[in-house]
Enzyme design. Structure first.
Site, PDB file in Angstrom:
ATOM      1  N   LYS A  55      -3.654 -25.604 -61.510  1.00 57.67           N
ATOM      2  CA  LYS A  55      -3.602 -26.534 -62.641  1.00 57.67           C
ATOM      3  C   LYS A  55      -5.021 -26.966 -63.041  1.00 57.67           C
ATOM      4  O   LYS A  55      -5.372 -26.959 -64.212  1.00 57.67           O
ATOM      5  CB  LYS A  55      -2.767 -27.757 -62.248  1.00 57.67           C
ATOM      6  CG  LYS A  55      -2.645 -28.812 -63.298  1.00 57.67           C
ATOM      7  CD  LYS A  55      -2.234 -30.128 -62.702  1.00 57.67           C
ATOM      8  CE  LYS A  55      -3.276 -30.763 -61.839  1.00 57.67           C
ATOM      9  NZ  LYS A  55      -4.481 -31.246 -62.484  1.00 57.67           N
ATOM     10  N   GLN A  99       2.758 -34.630 -57.663  1.00 56.81           N
ATOM     11  CA  GLN A  99       3.098 -33.328 -57.090  1.00 56.81           C
ATOM     12  C   GLN A  99       4.191 -33.476 -56.022  1.00 56.81           C
ATOM     13  O   GLN A  99       4.072 -34.292 -55.113  1.00 56.81           O
ATOM     14  CB  GLN A  99       1.827 -32.690 -56.488  1.00 56.81           C
ATOM     15  CG  GLN A  99       2.016 -31.303 -55.945  1.00 56.81           C
ATOM     16  CD  GLN A  99       2.452 -30.299 -57.000  1.00 56.81           C
ATOM     17  OE1 GLN A  99       1.952 -30.309 -58.124  1.00 56.81           O
ATOM     18  NE2 GLN A  99       3.406 -29.451 -56.670  1.00 56.81           N
ATOM     19  N   ASP A 122       5.323 -34.111 -66.766  1.00 55.87           N
ATOM     20  CA  ASP A 122       6.200 -33.189 -66.022  1.00 55.87           C
ATOM     21  C   ASP A 122       7.615 -33.223 -66.600  1.00 55.87           C
ATOM     22  O   ASP A 122       8.448 -32.373 -66.277  1.00 55.87           O
ATOM     23  CB  ASP A 122       6.270 -33.598 -64.544  1.00 55.87           C
ATOM     24  CG  ASP A 122       5.619 -32.559 -63.647  1.00 55.87           C
ATOM     25  OD1 ASP A 122       5.401 -31.424 -64.114  1.00 55.87           O
ATOM     26  OD2 ASP A 122       5.334 -32.898 -62.483  1.00 55.87           O
TER      27      ASP A 122
END
Ligand code: NDP
Length: 298
Positions: A55, A99, A122
């Site tokens: 990322k 995450q 997300d």
């Protein structure tokens, strides 16, 4: 025997990255700040480390600022709440991700709900999931967004087709089933959503014009489960030990690629299929966040 054509997720992702890079460059030319994506990484799960590193690299390539908050595995609920609250309020950060998975003592659902929906790039917050279901502007979860974009850009029409999605997780299978069945420009498919309690799975997968595997079991979909000429999208990713490889492992999906490629009309490889699309979808959401395309900032 037919040989299916590859759907090249890596190439499609590179095209989208170029488009994002151009938009970011135009923002900077207009004296606007670059979009800023932050990530919170708790503990040292190797797969998470790899994802966050990819990322960061992808952000760098398109001009998006990337910051990673690395917290020890012993982080308490209170400490993680504080970091989330800080990022919710930091005007310089357009969006951030937490995450997953988190260490076992931390409940992911609680923290996802704490992220402000306008920064939830997300697309996991219940508000964004609800807005997706209703067809309202929202951040789409990255992997389903990536799959839809991959189908769209590969010119695979879905309207009127029977899509069978195997796997109903909140981050992949269920949102995909919603997106593909929505009454929207790229939707209107008839969707069957399968899971571990589905009876006669093979009889359903054999009816699929578009078969999407998000199961989490390597090589699960075999050739005899696929209708000849179907489009097969493999979301799964697994590291299988393989001493014949220099690295000692090979990557595999949820689909037995070597078998299924002789039956399908189009198929995604692993690696180089859905994986690269997930990261660009996150970049797209971050760009949208910085341009206030989904939620206007107060
Ligand atoms: P989950 O483990 O959360 O969900 C798996 C789903 O598959 C569940 O709904 C489960 O059913 C179903 N399932 C399991 N076994 C069977 C079976 N024998 N028959 C039918 N259905 C079954 O996985 P995720 O959705 O998070 O991920 C799926 C795969 O995609 C994994 O390989 C993961 O690594 C990969 N992935 C890849 C990404 C990428 O960017 N390429 C991103 C995210 C995930 P039930 O609900 O009944 O338990």
């Amino acid at each position: 025997m037919t040989t299916s054509k590859l759907i090249d997720g890596k190439a499609v992702a590179e095209t989208i990255k170029k488009e994002i890079a151009e938009e970011v460059a135009a923002m900077i030319d207009a004296d606007l700040k670059a979009p800023h994506l932050a990530a919170i990484l708790v503990g040292n799960d190797p797969a998470s480390e790899t994802y966050v590193a990819s990322k960061e690299k992808a952000c760098h390539a398109v001009g998006i600022t990337s910051t990673t908050y690395r917290l020890p595995g012993s982080t308490t609920e209170k400490e993680l709440n504080q970091v989330i609250d800080f990022l919710n309020q930091d005007d310089d950060v357009d969006g951030f991700i937490l995450q997953l998975p988190l260490p076992k003592h931390l409940n992911a659902d609680h923290f996802i709900e704490r992220i402000h929906p306008s920064k939830d790039v997300d697309g996991f917050h219940p508000v964004n999931i609800g807005r997706m279901q209703l067809g309202l502007p929202c951040y789409l979860p990255a992997t389903p967004y990536g799959v839809v974009e991959l189908l769209k850009r590969s010119k695979v029409a879905v309207a009127g087709k029977h899509c069978v999605v195997v796997g109903r997780s909140n981050i992949v299978g269920t949102p995909l089933s919603i997106l593909l069945s929505r009454k929207s420009e790229f939707g209107n498919a008839t969707v069957t959503l399968c899971h571990s309690r589905t009876a006669n799975l093979k009889s359903l997968t054999l009816q699929a014009d578009i078969l999407i595997a998000a199961i989490g079991q390597a090589d699960f979909i075999q050739a005899d489960m696929v209708k000849p000429g179907a489009v097969v999208i493999d979301v799964g990713i697994h590291r299988l030990s393989d001493t014949s490889k220099e690295k000692g492992y090979r990557l595999a999906g949820d689909v037995n690629f070597e078998q299924v490629k002789s039956v399908a009309s189009y198929i995604t490889p692993v690696p180089g299929g859905v994986g690269p699309m997930t990261i660009v979808s996150l970049l797209q959401n971050t760009l949208s966040a910085s341009q206030n395309r989904v939620y206007s900032k107060p």
